[in-house]
Design a protein around this motif. Structure first.
Motif, short mmCIF file in Angstrom:
data_model
loop_
_atom_site.label_atom_id
_atom_site.label_comp_id
_atom_site.label_asym_id
_atom_site.label_seq_id
_atom_site.Cartn_x
_atom_site.Cartn_y
_atom_site.Cartn_z
N LEU A 65 0.86 -1.17 0.00
CA LEU A 65 0.00 0.00 0.00
C LEU A 65 0.91 1.23 0.00
CD1 LEU A 65 -3.10 0.56 0.20
CD2 LEU A 65 -2.71 1.06 2.61
N PRO A 66 0.61 2.25 -0.80
CA PRO A 66 1.45 3.45 -0.82
C PRO A 66 1.61 4.06 0.57
CG PRO A 66 -0.07 3.48 -2.67
CD PRO A 66 -0.46 2.31 -1.82
N GLU A 67 2.76 4.67 0.80
CA GLU A 67 3.10 5.19 2.13
C GLU A 67 2.11 6.24 2.61
OE1 GLU A 67 5.12 5.35 5.65
OE2 GLU A 67 5.38 3.95 3.98
N HIS A 68 1.70 7.16 1.71
CA HIS A 68 0.78 8.22 2.15
C HIS A 68 -0.58 7.65 2.52
CE1 HIS A 68 0.27 7.78 -2.23
NE2 HIS A 68 -0.99 8.06 -2.01
N ASP A 69 -1.02 6.59 1.80
CA ASP A 69 -2.28 5.95 2.18
C ASP A 69 -2.15 5.22 3.51
OD1 ASP A 69 -3.61 6.88 0.00
OD2 ASP A 69 -3.39 5.04 -1.18
N ARG A 70 -0.97 4.61 3.75
CA ARG A 70 -0.76 3.92 5.01
C ARG A 70 -0.79 4.91 6.18
NH1 ARG A 70 3.78 1.99 3.93
NH2 ARG A 70 3.06 0.08 2.92
N GLU A 71 -0.16 6.07 6.03
CA GLU A 71 -0.18 7.07 7.10
C GLU A 71 -1.59 7.60 7.33
OE1 GLU A 71 2.56 10.04 5.93
OE2 GLU A 71 4.35 8.79 6.25
N ARG A 72 -2.32 7.80 6.23
CA ARG A 72 -3.69 8.30 6.37
C ARG A 72 -4.57 7.29 7.10
NH1 ARG A 72 -4.34 9.06 1.50
NH2 ARG A 72 -3.70 11.25 1.41
N LEU A 73 -4.41 6.02 6.78
CA LEU A 73 -5.20 4.98 7.46
C LEU A 73 -4.82 4.89 8.93
CD1 LEU A 73 -5.20 2.15 4.78
CD2 LEU A 73 -7.16 3.50 5.54
N THR A 74 -3.54 5.09 9.24
CA THR A 74 -3.13 5.07 10.65
C THR A 74 -3.77 6.20 11.43
OG1 THR A 74 -1.01 4.06 10.03
CG2 THR A 74 -1.14 5.13 12.19
N ARG A 75 -3.80 7.40 10.84
CA ARG A 75 -4.45 8.52 11.52
C ARG A 75 -5.94 8.28 11.70
NH1 ARG A 75 -1.24 11.65 7.93
NH2 ARG A 75 -3.10 12.24 6.75
N LEU A 76 -6.58 7.76 10.66
CA LEU A 76 -8.02 7.48 10.77
C LEU A 76 -8.28 6.41 11.84
CD1 LEU A 76 -9.10 7.44 7.02
CD2 LEU A 76 -9.63 9.18 8.73
N SER A 77 -7.40 5.42 11.90
CA SER A 77 -7.57 4.38 12.91
C SER A 77 -7.43 4.95 14.31
CB SER A 77 -6.55 3.27 12.68
OG SER A 77 -6.63 2.29 13.67
N ASN A 78 -6.45 5.84 14.50
CA ASN A 78 -6.28 6.45 15.83
C ASN A 78 -7.48 7.31 16.20
OD1 ASN A 78 -3.76 5.27 16.10
ND2 ASN A 78 -2.68 7.02 15.23
N VAL A 79 -8.03 8.03 15.22
CA VAL A 79 -9.20 8.87 15.49
C VAL A 79 -10.39 7.99 15.87
CG1 VAL A 79 -10.87 10.41 14.43
CG2 VAL A 79 -8.44 10.79 14.08
N ARG A 80 -10.57 6.89 15.15
CA ARG A 80 -11.69 6.00 15.48
C ARG A 80 -11.53 5.41 16.87
NH1 ARG A 80 -11.15 4.39 10.03
NH2 ARG A 80 -9.86 2.63 10.65
N LYS A 81 -10.29 5.05 17.22
CA LYS A 81 -10.07 4.50 18.56
C LYS A 81 -10.36 5.54 19.63
CE LYS A 81 -6.52 1.25 17.00
NZ LYS A 81 -5.07 0.93 17.05
N ASP A 82 -9.88 6.77 19.40
CA ASP A 82 -10.15 7.84 20.38
C ASP A 82 -11.64 8.12 20.47
OD1 ASP A 82 -7.46 8.02 20.82
OD2 ASP A 82 -7.15 9.72 19.47
N GLU A 83 -12.31 8.08 19.32
CA GLU A 83 -13.75 8.33 19.33
C GLU A 83 -14.49 7.24 20.08
OE1 GLU A 83 -17.34 9.25 16.12
OE2 GLU A 83 -15.34 8.67 15.45
#
Length: 360
Positions: A167-185
């Motif tokens: 998976l491209p690096e920028h997509d991997r970073e974006r998915l990581t941020r989204l995952s952290n936001v979902r966990k915090d939510e």
């Protein structure tokens, strides 16, 4: 070999005839039988006739040629994942072999057919995988593309090896941020539900009325019955505040009422002491820390005494030297404007000396 077998068989017949005492007709019948046996032995032992020329048979057998296989490397092909706009990057080595085709079959690009067949098989696997599971999808592709299969046209068999899936690096970073936001939510949502449940428990159960609050406190402090009695007024106030209502009449006499100290001179007020700061705001004009006139009167200084201002200035200096700023301020406040300059030196004819005062 035929002669040897014939002689051996003849000797056996002679021995058998002599031993059994054959008659003349038996001896005459054994002759043709011996000839038939010799002929059959000759036919059996003679080599078979070769179907191919001898010069051809003398050449060694050659191994069959292996089926020709060809390979082609494909790099960084975008394959869809189960989430829109997040594509995998697919690389692999495609291997194929041609199949037999009729004489009138059209010419084909075998590499193109093989690559198309492999990509179609890979797409069916990656489309079911989330983009953050690229490692798992790569291993699944290794198994799905590891066997030769006929393509849709039936002209080639294709497979793939050396599979790479990323998976491209920028997509991997974006998915990581989204995952952290979902966990915090999720954590925030659970905390909010917990707080909402706790408020409902306190408001609708514990503080529903004064009795419920008392019972709740007793359930946590079973040995402190007298403490519960002492807190009935507090519980009555809390339960009333939780319902935005006034305290029930039967508990009003138990509610603590703070005394009003805003008015001066009322009984029970705590007088200001010498440690209270001058000018402290209590709702009315602040009192002096102590009665200045009474202090001066202790030294025989009356309000109309000409030495009053000078003596007050001296006392103020003493108070300042000992850090009693409240007393200093009170003493200086009673000095008249024309009696002292604030440094203990009056404008009158008297001047201080080491032993006392001079002059009038």
């Amino acid at each position: 070999m035929t002669l040897f077998v014939t002689l051996l068989l003849g000797l056996m017949l002679v021995i058998l005839g002599l031993a059994m005492g054959w008659s003349w007709w038996a001896w005459s019948a054994s002759g043709p039988l011996l000839l038939i046996a010799a002929f059959a032995t000759h036919r059996m032992l003679s080599p078979k006739r070769a179907e191919m020329p001898r010069d051809v048979l003398s050449a060694p057998d050659l191994p069959l040629p292996e089926t020709e296989r060809q390979e082609h490397r494909i790099m960084h092909v975008a394959l869809p994942s189960s989430v829109a706009d997040y594509d995998f990057s697919f690389s692999a080595t495609v291997r194929w072999t041609l199949l037999d085709a009729p004489d009138d079959a059209p010419w084909i690009n075998a590499a193109g057919l093989a690559v198309e067949a492999v990509l179609e098989r890979a797409r069916s696997v990656t489309a079911q995988q989330p983009p953050n599971r690229s490692s798992l999808a790569r291993h699944q592709l290794d198994g799905a593309l590891a066997t030769m299969r006929v393509d849709a046209s039936g002209r080639v068999m294709a497979m793939a090896h050396s599979v790479e899936l990323d998976l491209p690096e920028h997509d991997r970073e974006r998915l990581t941020r989204l995952s952290n936001v979902r966990k915090d939510e999720d954590v925030w949502e659970h905390e909010r539900n917990y707080e909402r449940s706790k408020r409902a428990y306190l408001g609708e159960d514990v503080l529903k009325d004064t009795g419920s609050a008392v019972v709740w406190w007793l359930s946590r402090n079973e040995e402190e019955v007298e403490g519960a009695v002492d807190r009935i007024g507090v519980f009555a106030q809390l339960s009333a505040a939780a319902r935005n209502e006034s305290v029930a009449p039967q508990f009003e006499h138990m509610v603590y009422q703070p005394r009003d100290r805003s008015a001066e001179g009322e009984p029970g007020d705590t007088p200001l002491t010498s440690n209270d700061p001058v000018g402290a705001e209590t709702g009315d004009e602040a009192e002096p820390p102590f009665p200045t006139d009474s202090v001066l009167a202790c030294f025989g200084i009356s309000p109309d005494d000409p030495d009053r201002d000078l003596f007050a200035a001296r006392l103020a200096d003493v108070a300042r030297a000992h850090g009693k700023h409240h007393a200093e301020a009170a003493l200086r406040s009673c000095i008249s404007d024309d009696g002292d300059d604030g440094n203990g030196e009056g404008h009158g004819p008297e001047k201080p000396t080491e032993d006392g005062y001079e002059g009038g």
